[in-house]
Design a protein around this motif. Sequence first.
Motif, mmCIF file in Angstrom:
data_model
loop_
_atom_site.group_PDB
_atom_site.id
_atom_site.type_symbol
_atom_site.label_atom_id
_atom_site.label_comp_id
_atom_site.label_asym_id
_atom_site.label_seq_id
_atom_site.Cartn_x
_atom_site.Cartn_y
_atom_site.Cartn_z
ATOM 1 N N GLY A 15 46.480 47.505 -3.880
ATOM 2 C CA GLY A 15 46.469 48.305 -5.111
ATOM 3 C C GLY A 15 45.138 48.239 -5.828
ATOM 4 O O GLY A 15 44.621 49.254 -6.296
ATOM 5 N N TRP A 16 44.579 47.039 -5.941
ATOM 6 C CA TRP A 16 43.277 46.916 -6.599
ATOM 7 C C TRP A 16 42.189 47.626 -5.808
ATOM 8 O O TRP A 16 41.283 48.230 -6.384
ATOM 9 C CB TRP A 16 42.904 45.446 -6.814
ATOM 10 N N LEU A 57 32.383 50.197 3.367
ATOM 11 C CA LEU A 57 31.454 49.186 2.864
ATOM 12 C C LEU A 57 32.120 48.305 1.815
ATOM 13 O O LEU A 57 31.909 47.088 1.790
ATOM 14 C CB LEU A 57 30.212 49.869 2.277
ATOM 15 N N THR A 58 32.956 48.896 0.973
ATOM 16 C CA THR A 58 33.700 48.123 -0.013
ATOM 17 C C THR A 58 34.685 47.185 0.672
ATOM 18 O O THR A 58 34.847 46.037 0.266
ATOM 19 C CB THR A 58 34.449 49.061 -0.972
ATOM 20 N N LEU A 59 35.342 47.659 1.721
ATOM 21 C CA LEU A 59 36.261 46.810 2.487
ATOM 22 C C LEU A 59 35.516 45.651 3.124
ATOM 23 O O LEU A 59 35.973 44.499 3.068
ATOM 24 C CB LEU A 59 36.967 47.642 3.556
ATOM 25 N N THR A 90 45.973 45.404 4.005
ATOM 26 C CA THR A 90 47.125 45.578 4.895
ATOM 27 C C THR A 90 47.590 47.025 4.964
ATOM 28 O O THR A 90 48.361 47.364 5.843
ATOM 29 C CB THR A 90 48.300 44.696 4.434
ATOM 30 N N ALA A 91 47.158 47.860 4.055
ATOM 31 C CA ALA A 91 47.513 49.283 4.068
ATOM 32 C C ALA A 91 46.239 50.094 4.269
ATOM 33 O O ALA A 91 45.530 50.402 3.315
ATOM 34 C CB ALA A 91 48.192 49.671 2.760
ATOM 35 N N PRO A 92 45.909 50.439 5.505
ATOM 36 C CA PRO A 92 44.648 51.145 5.749
ATOM 37 C C PRO A 92 44.612 52.548 5.154
ATOM 38 O O PRO A 92 43.553 53.150 5.068
ATOM 39 C CB PRO A 92 44.541 51.189 7.272
#
Length: 128
Positions: A15-16, A57-59, A90-92
């Motif tokens: 969510g974040w 990039l954030t991931l 966990t949720a791509p």
Amino acid sequence: MLADPSTQALIAADGWFAVITGGLGLLCGGVAWFAARRFMLPVLLGLGAGGVVGALLTLWTGSTFTIGAVMVEAAVMPDVKVVPGALALTAPGVLVSWPLLAVGLFGLLEGMHGYQESPLRHPYGDLP
């Protein structure tokens, strides 16, 4: 590995990520519309591709660098704490929040602006 995979920490992390990248997508879409709306197709392609690259990039940044260890308490055993490191996504599907909101806001702003200047808005001219 998490001791309790049904923990809300995983949902909160996803969510974040969606909130942060979605906000950045809205910011990019608004800036792109105000700055370069003369070149529609290149700007839209840049928003889409740049949003995907920015989300990846954030991931990578969020999963590589952490500020402290992540503590997840297992629901079954209250005294056991698992410290795996950085939380993983966990949720791509939340990876599309940046490009989707950037392109969506650009299209919404362009649609509203195009409607104001459209001759279809006044089909009978300036008759009362």
